[in-house]
Design a protein around this motif. Structure first.
Motif, short mmCIF file in Angstrom:
data_model
loop_
_atom_site.label_atom_id
_atom_site.label_comp_id
_atom_site.label_asym_id
_atom_site.label_seq_id
_atom_site.Cartn_x
_atom_site.Cartn_y
_atom_site.Cartn_z
N ALA A 1 20.78 36.41 44.78
CA ALA A 1 22.06 36.69 44.13
C ALA A 1 23.27 37.06 45.76
O ALA A 1 23.01 37.99 46.19
N ARG A 2 24.10 36.03 45.79
CA ARG A 2 25.12 35.78 46.56
C ARG A 2 26.14 36.26 46.13
O ARG A 2 26.80 35.39 45.32
N PHE A 3 27.25 37.09 46.73
CA PHE A 3 28.44 36.77 46.08
C PHE A 3 29.05 36.86 47.50
O PHE A 3 28.79 37.61 48.70
N ASP A 4 30.88 36.74 46.90
CA ASP A 4 31.08 36.20 47.95
C ASP A 4 32.26 37.67 48.61
O ASP A 4 32.55 38.45 47.71
N VAL A 5 31.96 37.97 49.84
CA VAL A 5 32.47 39.15 50.22
C VAL A 5 34.04 39.78 50.19
O VAL A 5 34.49 40.72 49.88
N ARG A 6 34.96 38.94 50.23
CA ARG A 6 36.44 39.01 49.51
C ARG A 6 36.94 39.33 48.33
O ARG A 6 37.72 39.69 48.49
N ASP A 7 36.12 38.50 47.25
CA ASP A 7 36.12 38.67 46.05
C ASP A 7 34.89 39.41 45.13
O ASP A 7 35.67 39.31 43.59
N GLY A 8 34.58 39.63 45.87
CA GLY A 8 33.47 39.73 45.11
C GLY A 8 32.19 38.81 43.55
O GLY A 8 31.78 38.92 42.94
N ARG A 9 33.22 37.64 43.88
CA ARG A 9 32.53 36.66 42.79
C ARG A 9 31.65 36.12 43.34
O ARG A 9 30.61 37.12 44.39
N ALA A 10 30.89 36.75 42.02
CA ALA A 10 28.81 35.48 42.26
C ALA A 10 28.89 34.45 42.60
O ALA A 10 29.38 33.30 42.17
#
Length: 110
Positions: free
Chosen positions: A73-82
């Protein structure tokens, strides 16, 4: 919610492309702080798909993402979205501040 800010490190110790983990001193929440091109972001250090620390995964500064080593699973580090399955829920995002030459964060959830 914690009103107490947790010291992460000296400001110069977290360079672009690097990450550090701390525990919120009040809530005991594991927090991952990342430096993406000089901007600091803090996420809960726990994959939303399965209870596993994101800090052991790969931080890709080129696309501002972190990948959980358990199932990818990957997440955007700027806002936490999947960003992809198997995660569909975001990870919690926390405030970060620079003060007194240090990096600080806290679990600000109600």
């Amino acid at each position: 919610m914690s009103e107490t800010w947790t010291f992460v490190c000296a400001a110069g110790e977290l360079l672009p492309g690097e990450l550090k983990t701390v525990f919120d001193e009040v809530t005991g929440t594991p927090i991952l702080v990342l430096n993406h091109d000089g901007d600091l972001y803090a996420l809960e250090d726990k994959c939303s798909h399965e209870d596993f620390e994101l800090s052991s995964g790969h931080f890709d500064p080129a696309d501002a993402s972190i990948e959980c080593v358990l199932h990818g699973a990957r997440f955007d580090v700027r806002d936490g979205r999947a960003l992809c399955a198997p995660a569909y829920s975001p990870v919690a995002k926390f405030p970060v501040r620079l003060e007194l030459g240090g990096v600080w964060t806290r679990d600000d959830r109600d």
